[in-house]
Design an enzyme around this catalytic site. Structure first.
Site, PDB file in Angstrom:
ATOM      1  CG  HIS A 266      -1.847   1.144   1.325  1.00 43.47           C
ATOM      2  ND1 HIS A 266      -3.159   1.072   0.900  1.00 43.47           N
ATOM      3  CD2 HIS A 266      -1.687   2.405   1.794  1.00 43.47           C
ATOM      4  CE1 HIS A 266      -3.752   2.241   1.097  1.00 43.47           C
ATOM      5  NE2 HIS A 266      -2.881   3.069   1.648  1.00 43.47           N
ATOM      6  CD  GLU A 267       1.543   3.506   3.739  1.00 41.36           C
ATOM      7  OE1 GLU A 267       1.746   4.632   3.225  1.00 41.36           O
ATOM      8  OE2 GLU A 267       0.471   3.215   4.321  1.00 41.36           O
ATOM      9  CG  HIS A 270       0.248   6.143  -0.535  1.00 41.80           C
ATOM     10  ND1 HIS A 270      -0.788   6.800  -1.150  1.00 41.80           N
ATOM     11  CD2 HIS A 270      -0.288   5.579   0.572  1.00 41.80           C
ATOM     12  CE1 HIS A 270      -1.911   6.618  -0.455  1.00 41.80           C
ATOM     13  NE2 HIS A 270      -1.636   5.870   0.597  1.00 41.80           N
ATOM     14  CD  GLU A 296      -6.185   5.143   0.283  1.00 37.53           C
ATOM     15  OE1 GLU A 296      -5.232   5.892   0.607  1.00 37.53           O
ATOM     16  OE2 GLU A 296      -6.478   4.113   0.906  1.00 37.53           O
TER      17      GLU A 296
END
Lengths: 502, 502
Positions: A266-267, A270, A296
Site C-alpha cells: 500500500h505505502e 503511494h 489512494e
C-alpha cells in the site's frame, strides 16, 4: 516585469513554502520512526513542528504573497505548468488569508488535546469522555469551513483540503450508485456456500523474514531505494522529504501475515506516485499528489488490485514458500489466494476487505454530512453510527471502541477526509481497466513478476503530473471519461464472484 | 514595557532562531546517517538546509532583532540567565549585520565546491588541485573576518565563531608553554626502551559485537537513551536536535578496535554535555555548548583521561574479554592498557595519540595565523607544513595526502577551529584534576564501573550552564584559576612516564 520574472518570483516563493512542508515531513517521519520516545523529546519536537507551521503561515498570508499572485495573475498566456502553479498558489493563499490565525491556533490546540482524549476514551470504550472535545473540534471546523467558504456547502469547503475540485453533490451522486450495489454484492458473497479459510494467515511468521520479504516485493515493484527507504513504525505511512527522498514505513504483526505484506505494498503504491513527478515540477508547489483520492488510488491499485490478485501470487507465492516453508510448503497457492480475499461483515474499517470497505466509508461520510449540515446532535452520534452499521453491514457494534471511537480522524479535525478512501478505490478500478486494455499482456507480465509496463503507464498518465491537474481532469484526460463507479462494481464482481463460486 | 515583556520577547525571538538550528541539525543528522545517498537526494537536502540558513539569517538581521536587543539592553537589572541571553543575542546579531549577505552566499558556494575539490585533490595527493579554491576561500574568510572585526586581530574574529572570548594572544601564551614541554615529553617517550605492543588492537573484531559493546559502555557512562540514540555514520559526530534529543554516531572498523570504542566514548562525552543543560535554558539561545574548547574538553575527558585509563579497564576489560574471547581471553589487561596508550610520531592528526596530538594542532594553528596575518603565500603552504612537521614531530610527510591535504577543515572555511582541540585537552586535564580532589574515591569508583559522581560533578560545574558563561569564566568559577597548561603537562607525565617505565 517580464513574464519570466513575474512567474519565476512566484514560483520561487512557493518553492520555499514547499520546502517548509518537506522539512515538516522530516520532523514528523523522524518522530514516528526513530526519535527517542520520551515526553520531553516529543514536546520539543512538537515545538519544532509548530514553529515550521508558523513560518509557513506567516509566509503564506504575507502581503508579498498577495502581490506576487496579483502580478502573475495579470498574465493570460501562462503555460500549463505555470498556470497550475498560479492556480495552486491562489487556492492556498485565498484560504489562508480568510482564516484568522487565532482560529488556527485554537484548532491546533484542540486537536492536540483531542487526540489524547480520544485515545483515552477509546481505551475505556466510552464516547461520553470524547464528546466535549469532539463538540469543540466540530464547532471550530464549522467556523473554519464558514470562513474559507470555497464551495457551495460547508462540507465542500472541508473537502477542498483533501480533494480539490470535489463537491459533496458529486460524491453523493457516486455513492448513490455505489451503495445499493455493494450491499447487494456483499449479500451474495456472504451467503455463498464455498468460503475461503483464512486461518493460514494467522499463524506465526517470523518478523525478520516478513521484513525481508516485504523488501523483496517492493524491489520488484520498482520502489527506488536510491531515492527512498522503508522503515518500521506503529502506523504505516508514506512521507516525501523531497521528490528525491520518499520514505515508507510498515508494521509487522508476527501472527498476522497480511499486516506487513499489504501495509508495505500500500505505502509502496503511494511512494511510486511521489517518486514519479516530472523533474520540471520537482521543487515547485506542484510536487504534490493532486488529491488524496488519487493518492489512494495508487496505493489501492498496488495493494488490492495487484497485490491481492491471483497473478501476483503466481509469481510471489513460490518465493513466499521459501521464506516460510514450515507454514506454506504444502499449502496450495489457490487456497492462499482465496484466504487473502476473504470477505466478511466486520466492525473495524481498517481491517475490512475490499468489498465491504466502501460501506464503512459511506457510513462515515453520511454522518459527517449530517454533522456539518447541522442535522444531528453530538449525543446522537453513537446511536446513529450503530443504526447505519445495521443498515449497511447488518451488524451492531457491541461498544463504542469498536463503533464510533475506532478511527483517529475526527479527533484530529479531519472531516471530509474519509470519502477520499472510496474515491481512491473507484479511481483505481477505472485506471486499472484502462491499463488492461492498453497492455494486453499485463496479467501475464504480473505473473512473471514484471511490473515495469504497469508502472510506466501510471507514470505517464498519473504520476508525472503531480498536482498539475485536478483529479477529475486527470482521469478525464486518459480516456475522455469522468469517474464512473461502474468500473469498481465490475471489478468486484469479476473478481469475487468466481472466487466465491457464485 | 515591563522588564518581563522586554526580555521575554527577546527570549522568544531567539528561541525561534534556536529552533532553526535544531531543525538544521536534524536535516544534517538524517543526511549523514540514513538518507538515501543519491545525488538528487543530496541536492534537495542541500536546498532544504540552505533554506533554513536563509530563514535564520533573515530573522537575525531583521530590524525587529535590533529593536528587541536595543529595548532589552536598556535594562540594567537583568538576572544571570537573561543577561547571558542578551549577551549572546548581541554577539550573534552584531556579527550578522556586519556581513553582507552576498559574502555569506559566496562563502557558502565556495565551501561546497571546496569540499569536493579537496576530496579529489586528497585522493590524487596533489595540493595544486586544491590551491585555487583554497585561495578563494581564504580571501573570503579574510573579508569575513575584516567585516565582523570583533577582536584586535583578524584571527581573533575567526576565533569568535568557535571560542567566544578567546584571543590569539591568549592562545599564543598557552602554546608557548605547551610546545617545548610536549616536544620534550615525546622525546622521552619515543626513546624509552620498553614500548607497548599495539598489534592486539589490529586483529579482527566482529562489527556486531563492537557495536553491542559500545552500547554497553555508554549505558554505563549514563548516556540517557530516553533522550538520545547512537547510530553509525562515516564520520562520528554528535548532534542535538533539542536538549531532549541528542544523538551520537560511531563508526566501526573490523580490524581496528579503537575506532568504534573511542569514537563512541568521545561522542558520548559531547552528548553528556548537550544533555545536561539546566531546564531553564532548554529552549533559549543558551541551550548550546559555550565553546568548542569546552565541548572538546568533555569528549576528551571521557575518551582519553577516563576511557584510556587503567581503572576504566579494570572494570571493562573482563567484559570486553567475554565479547571477544578468541582474541583476548589469554591477553593480560596490563598489556591491553599499554597497547591503548601507544605513543608514536605519526603523520595523521586523527590517528595521533594523546601526547603527540597537541603538536599536530600547534602546527595548524601556526600556519593559520601566518595565513591570516598575510605572512605566507598559498604556494608555500605544503613546504611550510613539512618543515613544521620536521620541527615538531621529526617526520616529513611523503606526499600531500598525508601532509597538508589530510584535514577537511580548511575546505569548509573553518579557520580558527583547530586550536579548540588543544584547548579541550587543557580544560579536560584541569577539570579532571579538580574532580579528583573533590572526589577522593574517584579512581576506585571508575574501576567499579561507577561514573555517577564524576558525571554529577561535570553536570554541576560545566554542563548545566550551557552557554551562560564563556569558557574562561566557567573554569575560573570552579577554583578561581584561569586555564593553565601545566595541568595537562602533569597529566601526561604522570600517566605516560610510568606507562613507558621512564
Amino acid at each position: 516585469m517580464t513574464y519570466n520574472t513575474q512567474i519565476s518570483q512566484l514560483k520561487n516563493y512557493f518553492s520555499d513554502i514547499k520546502k517548509i512542508d518537506f522539512i515538516k515531513n522530516l520532523l514528523k517521519w523522524d518522530q514516528q520512526v526513530l526519535m527517542p520516545d520520551s515526553d520531553s523529546s516529543n514536546r520539543s519536537r512538537a515545538e519544532l513542528i509548530a514553529f515550521m507551521d508558523k513560518i509557513k503561515h506567516e509566509k503564506l498570508i504575507s502581503e508579498k504573497t498577495g502581490k506576487l499572485i496579483e502580478s502573475a495573475d495579470k498574465k493570460s498566456d501562462l503555460n500549463l505548468i505555470d498556470n497550475a502553479i498560479l492556480r495552486e498558489a491562489k487556492r492556498v493563499y485565498n484560504k489562508a488569508v480568510k482564516v484568522p490565525t487565532e482560529l488556527l491556533e485554537e484548532l491546533a490546540k484542540a486537536v492536540t488535546i483531542g487526540y489524547k482524549i480520544w485515545d483515552k476514551a477509546r481505551k475505556k470504550s466510552d464516547f461520553s469522555i470524547f464528546k466535549p472535545i469532539l463538540k469543540k473540534i466540530i464547532n471550530l471546523k464549522k467556523e473554519y469551513a464558514d470562513k474559507i467558504n470555497v464551495g457551495s456547502t460547508r462540507y465542500d469547503s472541508l473537502l477542498d483540503d483533501y480533494e480539490p475540485g470535489a463537491t459533496s453533490a458529486w460524491i453523493d451522486s457516486l455513492f448513490r450508485i455505489l451503495k445499493p450495489k455493494i450491499v447487494k454484492i456483499v449479500d451474495n458473497i456472504v451467503s455463498a456456500d464455498d468460503k475461503p479459510e483464512p486461518s493460514i494467515l494467522k499463524q506465526y511468521y517470523s518478523p525478520e523474514k516478513q521484513w525481508d520479504f516485504s523488501l523483496e516485493i517492493i524491489r520488484k515493484l520498482n520502489f527506488d531505494f536510491n531515492i527512498g527507504r522503508q522503515d518500521k513504525s506503529v502506523h504505516p505511512f508514506t512521507m516525501a522529504i523531497s521528490s528525491s527522498d520518499v520514505r515508507i514505513t510498515t508494521r509487522i504483526l508476527e501472527n498476522y501475515l497480511p499486516a506487513c505484506l499489504f501495509g508495505t505494498i500500500h505505502e509502496c503504491g503511494h511512494a511510486l506516485y511521489d517518486m514519479g513527478f516530472m523533474e520540471e515540477i520537482h521543487s515547485t508547489n506542484l510536487a504534490e499528489v493532486t488529491s488524496l483520492g488519487i493518492h489512494e488510488s495508487q496505493s489501492r491499485l498496488w495493494e488490492t488490485i495487484i497485490g491481492r490478485s491471483s497473478e501476483f501470487w503466481d509469481f510471489f507465492y513460490p518465493i513466499l514458500q521459501t521464506y516460510f516453508p514450515n507454514q506454506l510448503k504444502n499449502y496450495p497457492k489457490s487456497d492462499f489466494y482465496r484466504a487473502l480475499n476473504t470477505v466478511e461483515r466486520s466492525l473495524i474499517r481498517v481491517e475490512a476487505d475490499e468489498v465491504t470497505y466502501s460501506l464503512h466509508i459511506i457510513l462515515r461520510y453520511e454522518i459527517e454530512k449530517m454533522i456539518f449540515e447541522d442535522k444531528v446532535e453530538i449525543d446522537e452520534l453513537p446511536h446513529i453510527w450503530n443504526e447505519k452499521m445495521k443498515e449497511l453491514l447488518d451488524i451492531i457494534p457491541p461498544d463504542d471502541a469498536t463503533g464510533i471511537l475506532q478511527d483517529v480522524h475526527w479527533s484530529g479535525g479531519s472531516f471530509g477526509y474519509f470519502p477520499t478512501y472510496v474515491l481512491g478505490n473507484l479511481y483505481a478500478a477505472q485506471i486499472y481497466s484502462y491499463v488492461k486494455n492498453e497492455i494486453p499482456s499485463l496479467l501475464q507480465e504480473i505473473s512473471q513478476g514484471n511490473f515495469a509496463h504497469l508502472l510506466e503507464y501510471l507514470r505517464e498518465n498519473i504520476h508525472k503530473y503531480g498536482a498539475i491537474y485536478y483529479s477529475q481532469e486527470l482521469i478525464k484526460r486518459i480516456n475522455g471519461e469522468l469517474l464512473r463507479p461502474q468500473y469498481f462494481i465490475d471489478y468486484l464482481k469479476n473478481k469475487f464472484y468466481p472466487l466465491y463460486h457464485i
